[in-house]
Motif scaffolding. Structure first.
Motif, PDB file in Angstrom:
ATOM      1  N   CYS A 134       0.956  -1.071   0.043  1.00 40.32           N
ATOM      2  CA  CYS A 134       0.080   0.214  -0.062  1.00 40.32           C
ATOM      3  C   CYS A 134       0.790   1.283   0.053  1.00 40.32           C
ATOM      4  O   CYS A 134       0.563   2.261  -0.693  1.00 40.32           O
ATOM      5  CB  CYS A 134      -0.909   0.173   1.332  1.00 40.32           C
ATOM      6  N   GLU A 135       1.986   1.223   0.831  1.00 39.46           N
ATOM      7  CA  GLU A 135       2.914   2.383   0.856  1.00 39.46           C
ATOM      8  C   GLU A 135       3.667   2.511  -0.687  1.00 39.46           C
ATOM      9  O   GLU A 135       3.741   3.567  -1.169  1.00 39.46           O
ATOM     10  CB  GLU A 135       3.867   2.205   1.928  1.00 39.46           C
ATOM     11  N   VAL A 136       3.987   1.501  -1.340  1.00 41.30           N
ATOM     12  CA  VAL A 136       4.560   1.507  -2.390  1.00 41.30           C
ATOM     13  C   VAL A 136       3.439   2.208  -3.614  1.00 41.30           C
ATOM     14  O   VAL A 136       3.903   3.114  -4.435  1.00 41.30           O
ATOM     15  CB  VAL A 136       5.057   0.039  -3.024  1.00 41.30           C
ATOM     16  N   VAL A 137       2.181   1.536  -3.488  1.00 43.33           N
ATOM     17  CA  VAL A 137       1.252   2.162  -4.335  1.00 43.33           C
ATOM     18  C   VAL A 137       1.012   3.553  -4.108  1.00 43.33           C
ATOM     19  O   VAL A 137       0.950   4.507  -5.164  1.00 43.33           O
ATOM     20  CB  VAL A 137      -0.078   1.342  -4.277  1.00 43.33           C
ATOM     21  N   LYS A 138       0.923   3.845  -3.143  1.00 46.91           N
ATOM     22  CA  LYS A 138       0.643   5.492  -2.726  1.00 46.91           C
ATOM     23  C   LYS A 138       1.916   6.254  -3.141  1.00 46.91           C
ATOM     24  O   LYS A 138       1.667   7.324  -3.462  1.00 46.91           O
ATOM     25  CB  LYS A 138       0.568   5.462  -1.185  1.00 46.91           C
ATOM     26  N   GLY A 139       2.997   5.575  -2.586  1.00 48.16           N
ATOM     27  CA  GLY A 139       4.182   6.502  -3.377  1.00 48.16           C
ATOM     28  C   GLY A 139       4.268   6.808  -4.859  1.00 48.16           C
ATOM     29  O   GLY A 139       4.507   7.875  -5.356  1.00 48.16           O
ATOM     30  N   TYR A 140       3.852   5.628  -5.462  1.00 53.27           N
ATOM     31  CA  TYR A 140       3.892   5.912  -7.029  1.00 53.27           C
ATOM     32  C   TYR A 140       2.981   6.710  -7.399  1.00 53.27           C
ATOM     33  O   TYR A 140       2.893   7.724  -8.503  1.00 53.27           O
ATOM     34  CB  TYR A 140       3.869   4.626  -7.558  1.00 53.27           C
ATOM     35  N   LEU A 141       1.508   6.570  -7.086  1.00 51.90           N
ATOM     36  CA  LEU A 141       0.415   7.131  -7.451  1.00 51.90           C
ATOM     37  C   LEU A 141       0.156   8.557  -7.253  1.00 51.90           C
ATOM     38  O   LEU A 141      -0.057   9.549  -7.813  1.00 51.90           O
ATOM     39  CB  LEU A 141      -0.722   6.475  -6.942  1.00 51.90           C
ATOM     40  N   GLN A 142       0.888   9.048  -5.881  1.00 49.55           N
ATOM     41  CA  GLN A 142       0.953  10.611  -5.793  1.00 49.55           C
ATOM     42  C   GLN A 142       1.745  11.344  -6.579  1.00 49.55           C
ATOM     43  O   GLN A 142       1.665  12.572  -6.824  1.00 49.55           O
ATOM     44  CB  GLN A 142       1.561  10.616  -4.087  1.00 49.55           C
ATOM     45  N   ASN A 143       2.875  10.489  -7.120  1.00 52.11           N
ATOM     46  CA  ASN A 143       3.595  11.139  -8.234  1.00 52.11           C
ATOM     47  C   ASN A 143       3.227  10.999  -9.562  1.00 52.11           C
ATOM     48  O   ASN A 143       3.900  11.159 -10.733  1.00 52.11           O
ATOM     49  CB  ASN A 143       5.061  10.414  -8.055  1.00 52.11           C
ATOM     50  N   GLY A 144       1.836  10.366  -9.815  1.00 49.90           N
ATOM     51  CA  GLY A 144       1.332  10.087 -11.072  1.00 49.90           C
ATOM     52  C   GLY A 144       2.180   9.045 -11.914  1.00 49.90           C
ATOM     53  O   GLY A 144       2.217   9.332 -13.126  1.00 49.90           O
ATOM     54  N   HIS A 145       2.981   8.064 -11.182  1.00 50.09           N
ATOM     55  CA  HIS A 145       3.768   7.490 -11.934  1.00 50.09           C
ATOM     56  C   HIS A 145       3.308   5.676 -11.936  1.00 50.09           C
ATOM     57  O   HIS A 145       3.778   4.801 -11.659  1.00 50.09           O
ATOM     58  CB  HIS A 145       4.928   7.269 -10.927  1.00 50.09           C
ATOM     59  N   ILE A 146       2.148   5.745 -12.599  1.00 48.18           N
ATOM     60  CA  ILE A 146       1.393   4.334 -13.099  1.00 48.18           C
ATOM     61  C   ILE A 146       2.221   3.665 -13.939  1.00 48.18           C
ATOM     62  O   ILE A 146       2.752   2.430 -13.758  1.00 48.18           O
ATOM     63  CB  ILE A 146       0.060   4.523 -13.914  1.00 48.18           C
ATOM     64  N   LYS A 147       3.150   4.193 -14.809  1.00 50.07           N
ATOM     65  CA  LYS A 147       3.860   3.492 -15.741  1.00 50.07           C
ATOM     66  C   LYS A 147       5.240   2.919 -14.948  1.00 50.07           C
ATOM     67  O   LYS A 147       5.493   1.795 -15.334  1.00 50.07           O
ATOM     68  CB  LYS A 147       4.505   4.451 -16.875  1.00 50.07           C
ATOM     69  N   GLY A 148       5.577   3.733 -13.983  1.00 48.63           N
ATOM     70  CA  GLY A 148       6.495   3.125 -12.885  1.00 48.63           C
ATOM     71  C   GLY A 148       6.167   1.588 -12.216  1.00 48.63           C
ATOM     72  O   GLY A 148       6.692   0.889 -12.179  1.00 48.63           O
ATOM     73  N   LEU A 149       5.005   1.844 -11.812  1.00 44.66           N
ATOM     74  CA  LEU A 149       4.352   0.569 -11.366  1.00 44.66           C
ATOM     75  C   LEU A 149       4.340  -0.606 -12.290  1.00 44.66           C
ATOM     76  O   LEU A 149       4.762  -1.639 -11.958  1.00 44.66           O
ATOM     77  CB  LEU A 149       2.947   0.958 -10.664  1.00 44.66           C
ATOM     78  N   ALA A 150       4.048  -0.276 -13.400  1.00 42.01           N
ATOM     79  CA  ALA A 150       3.808  -1.233 -14.532  1.00 42.01           C
ATOM     80  C   ALA A 150       5.203  -1.905 -14.872  1.00 42.01           C
ATOM     81  O   ALA A 150       5.106  -3.086 -14.922  1.00 42.01           O
ATOM     82  CB  ALA A 150       3.114  -0.659 -15.848  1.00 42.01           C
ATOM     83  N   ASN A 151       6.130  -1.020 -14.905  1.00 38.12           N
ATOM     84  CA  ASN A 151       7.459  -1.358 -15.320  1.00 38.12           C
ATOM     85  C   ASN A 151       8.124  -2.275 -14.316  1.00 38.12           C
ATOM     86  O   ASN A 151       8.724  -3.254 -14.417  1.00 38.12           O
ATOM     87  CB  ASN A 151       8.386  -0.129 -15.675  1.00 38.12           C
ATOM     88  N   LEU A 152       7.591  -2.008 -12.933  1.00 30.56           N
ATOM     89  CA  LEU A 152       8.165  -2.520 -11.729  1.00 30.56           C
ATOM     90  C   LEU A 152       7.591  -4.112 -11.925  1.00 30.56           C
ATOM     91  O   LEU A 152       8.462  -5.150 -11.412  1.00 30.56           O
ATOM     92  CB  LEU A 152       7.829  -2.020 -10.225  1.00 30.56           C
ATOM     93  N   ILE A 153       6.573  -4.064 -12.112  1.00 32.70           N
ATOM     94  CA  ILE A 153       5.774  -5.488 -12.238  1.00 32.70           C
ATOM     95  C   ILE A 153       6.486  -6.448 -13.418  1.00 32.70           C
ATOM     96  O   ILE A 153       6.727  -7.509 -12.985  1.00 32.70           O
ATOM     97  CB  ILE A 153       4.201  -5.427 -12.295  1.00 32.70           C
ATOM     98  N   ILE A 154       6.451  -5.792 -14.283  1.00 34.68           N
ATOM     99  CA  ILE A 154       7.107  -6.487 -15.424  1.00 34.68           C
ATOM    100  C   ILE A 154       8.546  -7.009 -15.179  1.00 34.68           C
ATOM    101  O   ILE A 154       8.984  -8.089 -15.463  1.00 34.68           O
ATOM    102  CB  ILE A 154       7.273  -5.324 -16.815  1.00 34.68           C
ATOM    103  N   GLU A 155       9.515  -6.115 -14.493  1.00 36.34           N
ATOM    104  CA  GLU A 155      10.655  -6.634 -13.866  1.00 36.34           C
ATOM    105  C   GLU A 155      10.816  -7.683 -12.890  1.00 36.34           C
ATOM    106  O   GLU A 155      11.582  -8.703 -12.926  1.00 36.34           O
ATOM    107  CB  GLU A 155      11.666  -5.338 -13.756  1.00 36.34           C
ATOM    108  N   ALA A 156       9.837  -7.284 -12.109  1.00 38.84           N
ATOM    109  CA  ALA A 156       9.824  -8.504 -10.981  1.00 38.84           C
ATOM    110  C   ALA A 156       9.274  -9.850 -11.599  1.00 38.84           C
ATOM    111  O   ALA A 156       9.944 -10.849 -11.053  1.00 38.84           O
ATOM    112  CB  ALA A 156       8.684  -8.215 -10.104  1.00 38.84           C
TER     113      ALA A 156
END
Length: 530
Positions: A203-225
């Motif tokens: 939840c903290e990770v999601v909150k951090g990314y979304l507060q910065n409007g960084h949905i693409k970053g979340l998507a890339n993180l999942i792809i790399e993981a």
């Protein structure tokens, strides 16, 4: 950042010949990895006190802190321990967690670590976690590397708490690149549990990314993981954790945005990403969207488990979205799921409760020949009963013919439903046709498939008395006598009086001698001649 080592610690290093062991204090002085401890001088290692906090005045706290400091300098460890114990029993004292989490002070944290070392208090996984949070927050990469080294020295192999705290510190400081690197590093360092973060961390990770409007970053993180994760860890994958955090935070739309962004990036989407979204759709009764997503999953070559299908079909039936349920069940069959029984019963029961026998008939006709589904006569009986109850006798008759064509043997319940339907519609001739069929079966096979018991005898007798088919009535009477089935004559006497009270034998004598004989036989049997 290095702090001058107290003379007590220097004296111990020079006076003891015991092997060096890891010390939590050593990371404060990179030149010293381990402190020597003289068992004759050092107090026995003691755990931090856990008694309830008590109230101390600011003056008392200052006095105790000064006493602790002087005791450490003078090597009076007993007095130092007493002061430390008193202070740590009070929540106002900046212990390690307070120094790292509340004060976020490196210098205060180092003071606590120094005190712990002198008093022989062994650090635990939480100790390293608190420091990891503080150092990631402050961007002290070298200190973090030293913490990792020390953890191994102390024998801590499960680094889950360490990584969770690192991530939280990086999120708070807005270092999203470090968050991604830490998560990926945790997958490389994982044992059986350390990489399976808790919901709070995700939840903290999601909150951090979304507060910065960084949905693409979340998507890339999942792809790399996904490149580092085993393929069979659906509900323990990074993608599952992140998307579940979106869903559980009420951000289902963001979860789907992450999915869309992954597709846009050309990355493969694992089941761990799809499943939380499907669960959210299921909970919100968005069954049409869920079904569309299932089609997308199947087309990508992924395979859902039977529990997910069952839950989606149950949700569709509860929402009366029957077409989605049918589509999901069809996809379930095509995916070669072996256990279809649960969803099959869910659909059949739901259609029955919603009085949709026509859909039941169509569904049953489609799946009847699937060997994975145990379709029986009782399933066809349910449809026939529902049609008869609704007065849709032609549909009931059509279902009956289809049932026989597919070689499902009608039983007494089949005929009872049809008889009752015909009686309600006063179509007694159709009952006579059923009796002729049953009579042939009884003559050829005995009671194979049909239990010629009181309920069926009663239904035939009542219907054919009402219809005036007395020859058939006496055939049923003869069969019941042969099989020693008790018959209550009063019921049929009443039925005769209600329907044929004015029927005269003399009229039948002129028109049909056989009918006259059957009528006389019935009246004699029922006791109506008296």
């Amino acid at each position: 950042m290095a702090r001058k080592v107290p003379c007590l610690l220097t004296h111990r290093r020079s006076s003891s010949s015991t092997p060096e062991i890891p010390s939590l204090y050593s990371f404060l002085q990179p030149s010293i990895f381990a402190l020597k401890r003289n068992p004759s001088v050092s107090p026995e290692p003691t755990k931090l006190p856990t008694s309830p906090p008590r109230s101390l005045t600011p003056e008392q706290i200052t006095t105790l802190q000064n006493t602790l400091h002087k005791s450490l300098i003078s090597s009076d460890t007993d007095e130092a321990w007493r002061s430390f114990k008193t202070l740590t029993n009070n929540s106002a004292f900046p212990t390690l967690e307070g120094s790292c989490r509340d004060l976020e002070s490196v210098s205060d944290a180092e003071k606590v670590v120094e005190t712990m070392t002198v008093l022989g208090v062994r650090p635990d996984e939480s100790s390293f976690g608190f420091l990891a949070y503080l150092y990631s927050l402050k961007g002290l990469a070298q200190k973090i590397d030293e913490l990792k080294f020390l953890m191994s020295g102390f024998g801590f192999s499960n680094k889950k708490e360490f990584y969770c705290n690192l991530i939280q510190g990086y999120v708070k400081s807005g270092k999203l690149a470090s968050v991604e690197l830490t998560i990926l590093q945790s997958l490389k360092d994982r044992d059986d549990k350390s990489w399976n973060f808790g919901e709070e961390t995700y939840c903290e990770v999601v909150k951090g990314y979304l507060q910065n409007g960084h949905i693409k970053g979340l998507a890339n993180l999942i792809i790399e993981a996904q490149k580092l994760e085993p393929s069979n860890t659906v509900d323990k994958s990074i993608g599952y954790g992140i998307v579940s955090a979106c869903v559980n935070s009420g951000l289902s739309n963001k979860a789907h945005s992450v999915l869309d962004e992954m597709n846009a990036l050309g990355g493969s989407v694992g089941l761990g990403v799809y499943v939380p979204i499907l669960k959210a759709y299921c909970k919100e009764n968005r069954t049409a969207e869920a079904t569309q997503l299932v089609m997308e999953i199947s087309n990508s070559g992924l395979k859902l488990d039977v529990e997910t299908y069952d839950a989606l079909i149950d949700s569709s039936m509860s929402s009366q979205d029957f077409q989605s349920a049918f589509t999901l069940f069809r996809d379930m069959r095509e995916a070669r799921i072996s256990d279809l029984k649960g969803s099959y019963l869910t659909i059949m029961t739901g259609l029955m409760e919603n009085h949709r026998p026509e859909l039941m008939a169509a569904f049953l006709d489609e799946v009847a020949e699937d060997p994975r589904i145990e379709v029986g006569t009782h399933d066809w009986n349910s449809i026939i009963h529902a049609f008869c109850k609704a007065g849709r006798l032609e549909d009931a008759r059509r279902t009956f013919r289809r049932m026989v064509f597919l070689q499902f043997e009608p039983n007494d319940q089949t005929y009872l439903s049809l008889i009752n339907g015909y009686v309600l519609a006063e179509k007694y001739f159709n009952v006579l046709m059923l009796w002729n069929e049953v009579k042939r079966k009884l003559s050829a096979d005995g009671q194979k498939g049909i239990k010629f018991e009181h309920s069926l005898v009663d239904a035939f007798l009542y219907a054919m008395v009402k219809g005036g088919f007395f020859d058939a009535v006496m055939q049923v009477v003869g069969k019941s006598n042969e099989m020693k089935i008790f018959v209550d004559k009063w019921r049929y006497k009443q039925a005769f009086m209600e329907t044929h009270k004015k029927l005269k034998v003399s009229k039948l004598r002129r028109r049909n001698f056989r009918k006259m004989e059957a009528l006389i036989a019935f009246k004699n049997w029922a006791g109506l001649n008296a």
